[in-house]
Design a protein around this motif. Sequence first.
Motif, PDB file in Angstrom:
ATOM      1  N   GLU A 183       0.869  -1.195   0.000  1.00 15.40           N
ATOM      2  CA  GLU A 183       0.000   0.000   0.000  1.00 15.40           C
ATOM      3  C   GLU A 183       0.903   1.242   0.000  1.00 15.40           C
ATOM      4  N   PHE A 187       3.882  -0.668   3.028  1.00 16.34           N
ATOM      5  CA  PHE A 187       3.783  -1.981   3.684  1.00 16.34           C
ATOM      6  C   PHE A 187       3.135  -3.012   2.761  1.00 16.34           C
ATOM      7  N   LEU A 188       3.697  -4.217   2.788  1.00 18.48           N
ATOM      8  CA  LEU A 188       3.087  -5.318   2.036  1.00 18.48           C
ATOM      9  C   LEU A 188       1.671  -5.523   2.558  1.00 18.48           C
ATOM     10  N   ASP A 189       0.708  -5.626   1.636  1.00 26.52           N
ATOM     11  CA  ASP A 189      -0.695  -5.778   2.048  1.00 26.52           C
ATOM     12  C   ASP A 189      -1.256  -7.086   1.489  1.00 26.52           C
ATOM     13  N   GLY A 190      -2.450  -7.442   1.968  1.00 25.91           N
ATOM     14  CA  GLY A 190      -3.086  -8.655   1.456  1.00 25.91           C
ATOM     15  C   GLY A 190      -2.416  -9.918   1.961  1.00 25.91           C
ATOM     16  N   ILE A 191      -1.872  -9.879   3.177  1.00 23.08           N
ATOM     17  CA  ILE A 191      -1.205 -11.067   3.722  1.00 23.08           C
ATOM     18  C   ILE A 191      -2.206 -11.928   4.491  1.00 23.08           C
ATOM     19  N   SER A 192      -2.898 -11.301   5.451  1.00 21.77           N
ATOM     20  CA  SER A 192      -3.746 -12.087   6.347  1.00 21.77           C
ATOM     21  C   SER A 192      -5.226 -11.926   5.984  1.00 21.77           C
ATOM     22  N   HIS A 337      -1.667  -1.431  14.186  1.00 25.14           N
ATOM     23  CA  HIS A 337      -2.843  -1.668  13.332  1.00 25.14           C
ATOM     24  C   HIS A 337      -3.290  -3.129  13.336  1.00 25.14           C
ATOM     25  N   VAL A 341      -6.958  -4.541  14.819  1.00 29.79           N
ATOM     26  CA  VAL A 341      -8.070  -4.949  13.944  1.00 29.79           C
ATOM     27  C   VAL A 341      -8.337  -6.449  13.954  1.00 29.79           C
ATOM     28  N   TYR A 342      -7.340  -7.242  14.392  1.00 30.25           N
ATOM     29  CA  TYR A 342      -7.570  -8.684  14.555  1.00 30.25           C
ATOM     30  C   TYR A 342      -6.719  -9.166  15.718  1.00 30.25           C
ATOM     31  N   ARG A 344      -6.576 -11.673  17.448  1.00 29.98           N
ATOM     32  CA  ARG A 344      -6.232 -13.109  17.511  1.00 29.98           C
ATOM     33  C   ARG A 344      -6.541 -13.681  18.899  1.00 29.98           C
ATOM     34  N   ARG A 360     -10.958  -8.703   3.117  1.00 26.92           N
ATOM     35  CA  ARG A 360     -10.560  -7.438   2.490  1.00 26.92           C
ATOM     36  C   ARG A 360     -10.238  -7.646   1.021  1.00 26.92           C
ATOM     37  N   PHE A 384     -10.605   1.012  -0.102  1.00 26.23           N
ATOM     38  CA  PHE A 384     -10.800  -0.076   0.858  1.00 26.23           C
ATOM     39  C   PHE A 384     -12.140  -0.743   0.568  1.00 26.23           C
ATOM     40  N   PHE A 395     -17.309  -4.921  10.004  1.00 26.59           N
ATOM     41  CA  PHE A 395     -16.528  -3.698   9.722  1.00 26.59           C
ATOM     42  C   PHE A 395     -16.712  -2.617  10.798  1.00 26.59           C
ATOM     43  N   ILE A 428      -5.523   3.742  11.182  1.00 17.21           N
ATOM     44  CA  ILE A 428      -6.916   4.053  10.797  1.00 17.21           C
ATOM     45  C   ILE A 428      -7.775   4.559  11.948  1.00 17.21           C
TER      46      ILE A 428
HETATM   47  C1  HEM Z   1      -5.349   3.357   4.249  1.00 20.81           C
HETATM   48  C2  HEM Z   1      -5.811   2.568   5.199  1.00 20.81           C
HETATM   49  C3  HEM Z   1      -5.191   1.267   5.586  1.00 20.81           C
HETATM   50  C4  HEM Z   1      -3.898   0.845   5.495  1.00 20.81           C
HETATM   51  C5  HEM Z   1      -2.679   1.633   5.002  1.00 20.81           C
HETATM   52  C6  HEM Z   1      -3.856  -0.515   5.985  1.00 20.81           C
HETATM   53  C7  HEM Z   1      -2.694  -1.295   6.029  1.00 20.81           C
HETATM   54  C8  HEM Z   1      -2.676  -2.618   6.426  1.00 20.81           C
HETATM   55  C9  HEM Z   1      -1.511  -3.457   6.396  1.00 20.81           C
HETATM   56  C10 HEM Z   1      -0.113  -3.024   5.921  1.00 20.81           C
HETATM   57  C11 HEM Z   1      -1.872  -4.683   6.870  1.00 20.81           C
HETATM   58  C12 HEM Z   1      -0.966  -5.914   7.044  1.00 20.81           C
HETATM   59  C13 HEM Z   1      -0.981  -6.808   5.870  1.00 20.81           C
HETATM   60  C14 HEM Z   1      -2.015  -7.886   5.894  1.00 20.81           C
HETATM   61  O1  HEM Z   1      -2.181  -8.584   6.897  1.00 20.81           O
HETATM   62  O2  HEM Z   1      -2.688  -8.063   4.882  1.00 20.81           O
HETATM   63  C15 HEM Z   1      -3.279  -4.617   7.189  1.00 20.81           C
HETATM   64  C16 HEM Z   1      -4.025  -5.651   7.695  1.00 20.81           C
HETATM   65  C17 HEM Z   1      -5.355  -5.550   8.061  1.00 20.81           C
HETATM   66  N1  HEM Z   1      -6.148  -4.434   7.999  1.00 20.81           N
HETATM   67 FE1  HEM Z   1      -5.607  -2.634   7.281  1.00 20.81          FE
HETATM   68  N2  HEM Z   1      -5.110  -0.886   6.376  1.00 20.81           N
HETATM   69  C18 HEM Z   1      -5.962   0.166   6.148  1.00 20.81           C
HETATM   70  C19 HEM Z   1      -7.321   0.211   6.390  1.00 20.81           C
HETATM   71  C20 HEM Z   1      -8.021  -0.750   7.086  1.00 20.81           C
HETATM   72  C21 HEM Z   1      -9.391  -0.636   7.518  1.00 20.81           C
HETATM   73  C22 HEM Z   1     -10.318   0.566   7.270  1.00 20.81           C
HETATM   74  C23 HEM Z   1      -9.708  -1.791   8.174  1.00 20.81           C
HETATM   75  C24 HEM Z   1     -11.007  -2.183   8.840  1.00 20.81           C
HETATM   76  C25 HEM Z   1     -11.690  -1.383   9.621  1.00 20.81           C
HETATM   77  C26 HEM Z   1      -8.533  -2.641   8.118  1.00 20.81           C
HETATM   78  C27 HEM Z   1      -8.473  -3.925   8.617  1.00 20.81           C
HETATM   79  C28 HEM Z   1      -7.396  -4.763   8.466  1.00 20.81           C
HETATM   80  C29 HEM Z   1      -7.417  -6.161   8.848  1.00 20.81           C
HETATM   81  C30 HEM Z   1      -8.605  -6.935   9.422  1.00 20.81           C
HETATM   82  C31 HEM Z   1      -6.143  -6.656   8.592  1.00 20.81           C
HETATM   83  C32 HEM Z   1      -5.649  -8.080   8.813  1.00 20.81           C
HETATM   84  C33 HEM Z   1      -5.130  -8.239  10.219  1.00 20.81           C
HETATM   85  C34 HEM Z   1      -4.709  -9.662  10.476  1.00 20.81           C
HETATM   86  O3  HEM Z   1      -5.472 -10.557  10.123  1.00 20.81           O
HETATM   87  O4  HEM Z   1      -3.645  -9.861  11.042  1.00 20.81           O
HETATM   88  N3  HEM Z   1      -7.530  -1.977   7.480  1.00 20.81           N
HETATM   89  N4  HEM Z   1      -3.747  -3.350   6.921  1.00 20.81           N
END
Ligand code: HEM
Length: 484
Positions: A183, A187-192, A337, A341-342, A344, A360, A384, A395, A428
């Motif tokens: 993103e 940071f690498l996204d879409g991992i978990s 973050h 958000v999770y 665990r 996501r 998002f 959410f 966030i």
């Molecule tokens: C610009 C806004 C955001 C950024 C830059 C961001 C960035 C990230 C990053 C870098 C990760 C770790 C990679 C991954 O596990 O896929 C992540 C995971 C996650 N994000 Fe975000 N995120 C954003 C918005 C949000 C929002 C609005 C939500 C929900 C309210 C959210 C919920 C999650 C969840 C549920 C995970 C997975 C956590 C896990 O299972 O360990 N994110 N996000």
Amino acid sequence: MQQITLQLDLAEIQGDLLIGMQKNAELFIFFKISDPPRFKTRLREYVVRRVTSARTALERERRVYERRRQREAKTEAWMALNLGFTRDGLTQLIGSNQPRLDPAFERGADNPETIAALNDLAPAKWTRDFRSDRIDGVFLVTGPDPSFVTFHGNALRQGLGSAVKIVYSEMGAVRPGAERRHEHFGFLDGISQPGIRGIMHRLYLSHEPDQGRPGQDLVWPGEFVFGYPGQDPNDPVKPGPPPDMAASWMKNGSFMVFRRLEQKVPEFRRFVAEQAARLGMDRELLAARMVGRWKSGAPLELAPLRDNSALGGDERRNNDFGFGDDPDQRKCPYAAHIRKVYPRDDTGGLAEAQRHRIIRAGIPFGPEVESGETTTKHSRGLMFVCYQTSIERQFEYIQRHYANNPEFVEGKTRPGGGAVTPGYDPIIGQAPGQGVREMDEPYPNYPAGSRRTTLQLPQQFVTLTAAGYFFMPSITALRTVLTS
Ligand code: HEM
């Protein structure tokens, strides 16, 4: 565990929500229905057969994995199309006598109650064109690159003709080169993602029966698609009853939350550099402590002080951790973050954590930061998107009760005693009136130590500039009830 045979009707479910459409680029077309009878005819005769099902998305996913395994460079130019409707859109299709669906969906994302509950920026400050007219629905068009997707988006517009008015459209696209899958903060996204019982298809499956990939807890599909067992509220493994459906045509459908989140990238970078200098720590480590992972994707729980990029990119290891064995936030802050958000195994038991999961499916938008762009000149961020069967419990709960709640995770104490206020999610989290936020322990006390630090965040680096709640119907509902 009780054996349940899960037959997911993948040919009926839209592809983005359980599997994810293959997308290097995604066009979001928000529309108003200007001629309902004509729209219904066009939908039935022209659009429905072009809608990409979860079955097709899964077949394509398997082909991608197979290609990767054989180290074939070839990629295919797949177009995919999905669509959803707001409450206003459903009223246009089936009249105002329709059943009441999820309370949050009925309210809508721009409702004052929703805005107040989530501490969101008021719609008056959102992207002007997005709020220039009523939004009845959204088309998601995806493909290998923006020009391909634009071409198919134009064909779709032509096919619909005067049945709709396009209120707003915007392209999302993966970032270029080495930043692909990262993103805009880097940071690498879409991992978990939650693993879905009934459709684990990925490589590197865990040996644990209740996990997909190692560390990926399996969740019953009813949490994301109507008509299937959901989670048991008291047991992380057992199925619970299927979530209530206000109408039988909701089967195989899902709710989609859309948020256009602008990211202030130069400001974020400068803030991290200044604060790292103040705290006397490495800036990459401070950024990682705000997210809970390094930019490579390596989780702090497994790499608390130094990045490990091989770990970050390794699907067998990069999600295989919990927070329960880090009770003093020595490896990863409570407010990071991903810990917010999770959580665990860190709070209220695993069963509770699994009741607030989302799938996501977002994509970045906007250009790369230009050289010399020290304050944001171009709008960029994350389109998002997430899917669930209860917007309130999934959410909204995550945003409101986790990210925006400085007390969460509750009940934590310092190693020597004394209560801890974890603070806001620094990525966030949103304070009332966009007020100042704080997070606890940006500087690590790993493996021991008692240095007390806080990070004050006077500015939000992520702001909401458009939002909508949509229902993504099954393919049969699109062909019948909604278009008859
Ligand atoms: C610009 C806004 C955001 C950024 C830059 C961001 C960035 C990230 C990053 C870098 C990760 C770790 C990679 C991954 O596990 O896929 C992540 C995971 C996650 N994000 Fe975000 N995120 C954003 C918005 C949000 C929002 C609005 C939500 C929900 C309210 C959210 C919920 C999650 C969840 C549920 C995970 C997975 C956590 C896990 O299972 O360990 N994110 N996000």
